[in-house]
Design a protein around this motif. Structure first.
Motif, PDB file in Angstrom:
ATOM      1  N   HIS A  92      -2.411  11.527   6.824  1.00  0.00           N
ATOM      2  CA  HIS A  92      -2.080  11.810   5.432  1.00  0.00           C
ATOM      3  C   HIS A  92      -2.164  10.485   4.679  1.00  0.00           C
ATOM      4  CE1 HIS A  92       1.610  10.475   7.434  1.00  0.00           C
ATOM      5  NE2 HIS A  92       1.931   9.932   6.267  1.00  0.00           N
ATOM      6  N   ASP A  94      -0.106   8.436   1.766  1.00  0.00           N
ATOM      7  CA  ASP A  94       0.974   8.201   0.805  1.00  0.00           C
ATOM      8  C   ASP A  94       0.667   6.889   0.087  1.00  0.00           C
ATOM      9  OD1 ASP A  94       2.271  10.459   1.697  1.00  0.00           O
ATOM     10  OD2 ASP A  94       3.608   9.372   3.052  1.00  0.00           O
ATOM     11  N   GLN A  96       1.694   3.868  -2.616  1.00  0.00           N
ATOM     12  CA  GLN A  96       2.673   3.143  -3.417  1.00  0.00           C
ATOM     13  C   GLN A  96       2.047   2.802  -4.769  1.00  0.00           C
ATOM     14  OE1 GLN A  96       3.706  -0.536  -1.554  1.00  0.00           O
ATOM     15  NE2 GLN A  96       3.755   0.331   0.511  1.00  0.00           N
ATOM     16  N   VAL A 113       6.544   5.951  -4.221  1.00  0.00           N
ATOM     17  CA  VAL A 113       5.618   6.380  -3.183  1.00  0.00           C
ATOM     18  C   VAL A 113       5.190   7.813  -3.495  1.00  0.00           C
ATOM     19  CG1 VAL A 113       5.246   6.748  -0.726  1.00  0.00           C
ATOM     20  CG2 VAL A 113       6.714   4.877  -1.491  1.00  0.00           C
ATOM     21  N   ARG A 115       3.732  10.940  -2.386  1.00  0.00           N
ATOM     22  CA  ARG A 115       3.507  11.588  -1.103  1.00  0.00           C
ATOM     23  C   ARG A 115       2.286  12.504  -1.153  1.00  0.00           C
ATOM     24  NH1 ARG A 115       6.466   8.334   2.021  1.00  0.00           N
ATOM     25  NH2 ARG A 115       8.624   8.185   1.311  1.00  0.00           N
ATOM     26  N   ASP A 116       1.522  12.500  -0.039  1.00  0.00           N
ATOM     27  CA  ASP A 116       0.364  13.401   0.109  1.00  0.00           C
ATOM     28  C   ASP A 116      -0.555  13.312  -1.111  1.00  0.00           C
ATOM     29  OD1 ASP A 116       1.184  14.538   2.653  1.00  0.00           O
ATOM     30  OD2 ASP A 116       2.761  15.560   1.521  1.00  0.00           O
ATOM     31  N   THR A 140      11.301   6.577  -5.580  1.00  0.00           N
ATOM     32  CA  THR A 140      11.516   6.497  -4.139  1.00  0.00           C
ATOM     33  C   THR A 140      12.516   5.406  -3.798  1.00  0.00           C
ATOM     34  OG1 THR A 140       9.210   7.180  -3.866  1.00  0.00           O
ATOM     35  CG2 THR A 140      10.338   6.304  -1.926  1.00  0.00           C
ATOM     36  N   GLY A 177       4.386   4.276   2.764  1.00  0.00           N
ATOM     37  CA  GLY A 177       2.976   4.470   2.471  1.00  0.00           C
ATOM     38  C   GLY A 177       2.120   3.348   3.010  1.00  0.00           C
TER      39      GLY A 177
END
Length: 266
Positions: A92, A94, A96, A113, A115-116, A140, A177
């Motif tokens: 995946h 992630d 920043q 961060v 995500r995905d 985050t 990430g």
């Protein structure tokens, strides 16, 4: 004409604890052998589609979505080594990115961060970044940094030790990430590249200046919106050829109308 008298002297103040956090992160990035690439990308179509939303979507969000998709297709560019020297690749992506917020010590780039990010749209990412800007506690690292930085900044060497432990931890990379997108040039006009020191991220993309320039489009020359990017990859884990393929794929995803629309709308 005479010179108006003014006071002379210096002000000496404690070094801000939030800047100690930044300098420690930069020192941690010294483990990386950076390979830099300077890339100019035609974002005319992207800017048109981003401006077509209400409110307009963020160019940074579009870059995050595009970089994440390209990194997912080339996972070697955001790989890293763990404590045992093994190569770690994430399935995946992630990312920043920094959101500037006001703190008691002045403006600070708060890390968010995303995500995905490789399967999300610029619309979704833009909404997330806007929410963090409005309410930094949603970031985050927002609430934890507000508690940690003022206290830990008074303990000599704590930030440096913290990053030394974090830099090869798989658990930390899963939390923070492996890719970083920094929009340095979006605050000023005109083109230009910027080099950012590596931190914990294996892949860093710095968004530089945006300007209108003549470009060849098909058989014609037109005035286009061109964005300057600096791509930094860890040469210890990636050779030049795979890095070049990643950059070519990133440019295609940011310039091809179909790929642009996919990254923006999801």
């Amino acid at each position: 004409m005479g010179v108006t008298p003014r006071g002379r002297g210096v002000d000496v103040r404690p070094f801000p604890s939030n800047r100690r956090l930044v300098t420690a992160a930069v020192r941690a990035g010294r483990r990386i052998m950076p390979m830099h690439g300077l890339v100019d990308v035609d974002v005319t179509e992207a800017r048109r589609l981003l401006a077509g939303h209400e409110p307009p979507l963020s160019m940074t969000a579009f870059v995050v979505a595009s970089v994440a998709r390209a990194a997912a297709a080339h996972p070697e560019v955001h790989a890293y080594r763990d404590w045992r020297g093994r190569l770690v690749r994430h399935r995946h992506v992630d990312v920043q990115t920094l959101v500037e917020v006001e703190t008691r010590q002045g403006p600070f780039g708060l890390v968010q961060v995303v995500r995905d990010a490789d399967i999300r749209s610029a619309r979704s990412i833009s909404a997330e970044l806007r929410a963090v800007k409005d309410s930094p506690e949603r970031a985050t690292t927002g609430a934890s940094l507000r508690r940690l930085v003022p206290l830990a900044g008074h303990v000599p060497g704590l930030f440096r030790a913290m990053y030394a432990v974090m830099r090869r931890s798989v658990r930390v990379h899963r939390a923070t990430g492996t890719v970083q997108v920094t929009a340095v040039g979006m605050f000023g006009g005109g083109g230009g590249f910027a080099l950012s020191p590596p931190t914990l991220a294996s892949l860093t993309v710095v968004v530089g200046g945006l300007s209108r320039r003549p470009r060849v489009v098909g058989e014609d020359v037109g005035i286009r919106d061109v964005l300057d990017l600096t791509v930094t990859i860890d040469h210890d884990v990636v050779d030049g050829a795979p890095a070049a393929r990643f950059v070519a794929d990133l440019r295609r995803r940011m310039e091809d109308p179909a790929a642009v629309a996919g990254a923006i709308r999801g």
